[in-house]
Design a protein around this motif. Sequence first.
Motif, PDB file in Angstrom:
ATOM      1  N   MET A 117       0.816  -1.290  -0.131  1.00  0.00           N
ATOM      2  CA  MET A 117       0.007   0.273   0.173  1.00  0.00           C
ATOM      3  C   MET A 117       0.728   1.145  -0.328  1.00  0.00           C
ATOM      4  O   MET A 117       0.870   2.182  -0.065  1.00  0.00           O
ATOM      5  CB  MET A 117      -1.047   0.139   1.139  1.00  0.00           C
ATOM      6  N   THR A 162      -7.557  -0.290  -3.618  1.00  0.00           N
ATOM      7  CA  THR A 162      -8.087   0.841  -3.969  1.00  0.00           C
ATOM      8  C   THR A 162      -9.811   0.869  -4.970  1.00  0.00           C
ATOM      9  O   THR A 162     -10.810   1.254  -4.768  1.00  0.00           O
ATOM     10  CB  THR A 162      -7.331   2.241  -3.918  1.00  0.00           C
ATOM     11  N   SER A 187     -11.217  -2.922  -0.714  1.00  0.00           N
ATOM     12  CA  SER A 187     -10.600  -1.497  -0.285  1.00  0.00           C
ATOM     13  C   SER A 187     -11.074  -1.819   1.157  1.00  0.00           C
ATOM     14  O   SER A 187     -10.485  -0.785   2.177  1.00  0.00           O
ATOM     15  CB  SER A 187     -10.823  -0.701  -0.614  1.00  0.00           C
ATOM     16  N   ALA A 188     -12.405  -1.382   1.209  1.00  0.00           N
ATOM     17  CA  ALA A 188     -13.247  -1.838   2.706  1.00  0.00           C
ATOM     18  C   ALA A 188     -12.808  -2.644   3.788  1.00  0.00           C
ATOM     19  O   ALA A 188     -12.827  -2.700   5.427  1.00  0.00           O
ATOM     20  CB  ALA A 188     -14.483  -1.667   2.470  1.00  0.00           C
ATOM     21  N   TRP A 189     -12.467  -4.138   2.858  1.00  0.00           N
ATOM     22  CA  TRP A 189     -11.803  -5.028   4.227  1.00  0.00           C
ATOM     23  C   TRP A 189     -10.647  -4.655   4.286  1.00  0.00           C
ATOM     24  O   TRP A 189     -10.368  -4.944   5.551  1.00  0.00           O
ATOM     25  CB  TRP A 189     -11.831  -6.416   3.036  1.00  0.00           C
ATOM     26  N   TRP A 190      -9.985  -3.896   3.702  1.00  0.00           N
ATOM     27  CA  TRP A 190      -8.241  -3.425   4.026  1.00  0.00           C
ATOM     28  C   TRP A 190      -8.427  -2.229   4.912  1.00  0.00           C
ATOM     29  O   TRP A 190      -7.738  -2.116   6.167  1.00  0.00           O
ATOM     30  CB  TRP A 190      -7.785  -2.700   2.647  1.00  0.00           C
ATOM     31  N   ASP A 191      -9.063  -1.123   5.069  1.00  0.00           N
ATOM     32  CA  ASP A 191      -9.757  -0.863   5.684  1.00  0.00           C
ATOM     33  C   ASP A 191      -9.975  -0.805   7.552  1.00  0.00           C
ATOM     34  O   ASP A 191      -9.113  -0.499   8.179  1.00  0.00           O
ATOM     35  CB  ASP A 191     -10.603   0.645   5.169  1.00  0.00           C
ATOM     36  N   ASP A 192     -10.627  -2.416   6.748  1.00  0.00           N
ATOM     37  CA  ASP A 192     -11.075  -2.943   7.909  1.00  0.00           C
ATOM     38  C   ASP A 192      -9.756  -3.315   8.721  1.00  0.00           C
ATOM     39  O   ASP A 192      -9.529  -3.034   9.818  1.00  0.00           O
ATOM     40  CB  ASP A 192     -11.870  -3.350   7.455  1.00  0.00           C
ATOM     41  N   SER A 244      -6.918  -3.221   8.434  1.00  0.00           N
ATOM     42  CA  SER A 244      -5.241  -2.254   8.747  1.00  0.00           C
ATOM     43  C   SER A 244      -5.645  -1.634   9.303  1.00  0.00           C
ATOM     44  O   SER A 244      -4.912  -0.592  10.689  1.00  0.00           O
ATOM     45  CB  SER A 244      -5.563  -1.590   8.130  1.00  0.00           C
ATOM     46  N   SER A 245      -6.422  -1.255  10.187  1.00  0.00           N
ATOM     47  CA  SER A 245      -7.140  -0.147  11.176  1.00  0.00           C
ATOM     48  C   SER A 245      -7.482  -0.993  12.692  1.00  0.00           C
ATOM     49  O   SER A 245      -7.519  -0.076  13.671  1.00  0.00           O
ATOM     50  CB  SER A 245      -8.774   0.346  10.962  1.00  0.00           C
TER      51      SER A 245
END
Length: 214
Positions: A178, A187, A193-198, A200-201
Amino acid sequence: MAIKVHGIALSTCTARVLLCLHEKGLDYELLPVDLASGAHKQHPYLSLNPFGQVPALQDGEVSLFESRAINRYLARKHKDIGTDLLRSSSLSESALVDTWMEVEAQRFYCPIGTVIHQIFVNPLRGIAPDEQVIEAEMNKLGKVLDVYEERLSKSKYLAGESYSLADLHHIPILVYFMRTAKADAITSRPHVSAWWDDISSRPTTVEVTANMML
């Protein structure tokens, strides 16, 4: 006695194990291995991992290598504490976790790992990235991510509605990916992308990956 992890924080495979330990809330000691001097290719380290790679784990009398196997061991041993990373209470859910862990290891990791090697590792060795190799591997990766996009349009996580090792195992290599110009492969796919945002946060992810700064 605290679990001992031999490796370095920058290593994606070491970070994979540290993520599991943090999700389980387990105490551990990270023992740095001097890769620059080649300590991982010499004894005594070779007694822990005969292939001369990091990480290696010591848990009392148990000594293991290979990060994905280490995580399965930790998740099984400590299934009743922290996050249930194998979905061990449900045969069908645990089978899905196994399936998507295999996908990560057999289909996802090779192309993305090659891209990361070309972009980050080759320049450190004075070798220019091979754009043809990068393009070929990105095409392979794109096909895998298309499958992920379809899968994640139907469930929050790869193995269902609960976070598991199937998701966790992707994190370290994606942290580096990323940071590249190729990040739009993630992205540009809304569900991926939503899965990664979840993932990774997650607090555990933020804590571990803060030490993965090249």
